[in-house]
Scaffold this active site. Structure first.
Site, mmCIF file in Angstrom:
data_model
loop_
_atom_site.group_PDB
_atom_site.id
_atom_site.type_symbol
_atom_site.label_atom_id
_atom_site.label_comp_id
_atom_site.label_asym_id
_atom_site.label_seq_id
_atom_site.Cartn_x
_atom_site.Cartn_y
_atom_site.Cartn_z
ATOM 1 N N SER A 211 0.834 -1.204 0.000
ATOM 2 C CA SER A 211 0.000 0.000 0.000
ATOM 3 C C SER A 211 0.862 1.244 0.000
ATOM 4 C CB SER A 211 -0.908 -0.004 1.230
ATOM 5 O OG SER A 211 -1.518 1.261 1.406
ATOM 6 N N TYR A 224 -2.397 -0.740 10.654
ATOM 7 C CA TYR A 224 -2.224 -1.053 9.235
ATOM 8 C C TYR A 224 -0.987 -0.349 8.672
ATOM 9 C CZ TYR A 224 -3.242 -1.323 4.229
ATOM 10 O OH TYR A 224 -3.162 -1.536 2.870
#
Length: 341
Positions: A211, A224
């Protein structure tokens, strides 16, 4: 009347501009055709492993099953098809594909779909391996099974991702550990399991599909973003360590994958929707799959797939950190005020 020299100059300019445009367009077309040809031939007969082929990035990022006690605590499930598209590209290209995931039925469904959509005389039937990044005790056996499929490994694509959106104080330590297992410890354990084989053959390519939050962190994604930063750092370090052995390491950082069925982001923070919205700021599964093939072919170290604003945010975080932090804090206050209203 204008001098004859000026008329000749204008005539030359008028004729020259279309020629330059046509030549430029022809150059880019030829370049694209060459890259496309190289992409199709670069994976033929190569042993390619794709992790989380049934439930990770592509077939859908994994959820965390935790109770929702507040509006802040939400788990994201972005049902995209990047992994499926990527698997199709490699399968049609003649790669010896190994699909890994924790759901055997879904792996079989994907394998059947790939075989039904391809010519069996020029493709290899995909091999399937059960692999759960959340089960650390099974990782050694899974890595051994991956290597046993063909006795060697050319390309390993890490596609796994688990995410949660919530304030830090709302998440338990168990949830933090769950994200770290799936997004960090699992992938690096698999990488360590196959590295000795690649080093001994002095050949191989590890590609992490990560990501953009491996590069930049935004509020309410502490666990995350931490896991994505950690795995990014691991592969950045590993790249330098294994270069002398002929092993390549690449990372691709992307914004949200655009899917027509995906819901709009819930965050109303100042920069949240702009930095991480799936429309129009997201990327399509086809874009990510094409970039994966190009990165493998060109052996690029790092690729960022993002619109201009997220890229600017990364630069702002590096060169103007105080400004970036102030904007992030203002976004949180704006979101809280909107929720209260």
């Amino acid at each position: 009347d204008s001098p004859p020299e000026m008329d000749a100059a204008w005539t030359t300019t008028i004729l020259l501009v279309p020629c330059v445009v046509v030549l430029t367009a022809g150059f880019f077309y030829l370049y694209g055709a060459i890259i496309s040809l190289l992409s199709k031939t670069s994976v033929r007969n190569k042993v390619v492993v794709i992790t989380d082929a049934s439930s990770g990035l592509g077939k859908g990022e994994a959820d965390i099953n935790i109770p929702v006690f507040e509006d802040w605590l939400k788990c994201s499930s972005f049902l995209c098809f990047c992994c499926k598209v990527c698997a199709g590209v490699f399968h049609r290209g003649g790669a010896r594909l190994i699909l890994c995931g924790k759901n055997w039925e879904k792996l079989e469904e994907l394998a059947d779909e790939l075989e039904n959509a391809s010519d069996p005389t020029v493709t290899f039937p995909p091999k399937l391996v059960l692999l759960d990044f959340g089960d650390m005790d099974s990782m050694a056996a899974a890595a051994a099974e991956v290597l046993d499929c063909y006795g060697c490994l050319d390309i390993l694509i890490f596609n796994s991702s688990m995410k949660v959106k919530a304030p830090a104080q709302s998440l338990s330590l168990e949830t933090d550990k769950l994200l770290m297992d799936n997004n960090y410890f699992g992938p690096i354990t698999l990488a360590k399991g196959v590295l000795p084989s690649m080093v001994s053959r002095r050949s191989g390519h590890l590609l992490l599909v990560n990501s953009i939050q491996g590069k930049i962190a935004v509020p309410f994604r502490t666990a995350y973003a931490a896991s994505k930063h950690a795995v990014q750092a691991f592969f950045d370090c590993l790249r330098a360590e294994v270069e002398e052995f002929g092993v390549s390491v690449s990372t691709i950082n992307h914004t949200f994958i655009s899917c027509s069925a995906a819901p709009a982001p819930a965050s109303r923070a100042l920069l949240g929707p702009l930095l991480f919205s799936r429309k129009p700021g997201g990327v399509s599964p086809d874009e990510v799959a094409a970039e994966i093939v190009r990165t493998l072919s060109n052996k690029r170290n790092e690729v960022l797939i993002a619109p201009s604003l997220p890229k600017m945010a990364i630069y702002a975080r590096s060169f103007f950190p105080n400004v970036f932090f102030a904007v992030m804090a203002a976004g949180v206050k704006n979101s809280a005020a909107s929720d209260n209203m």
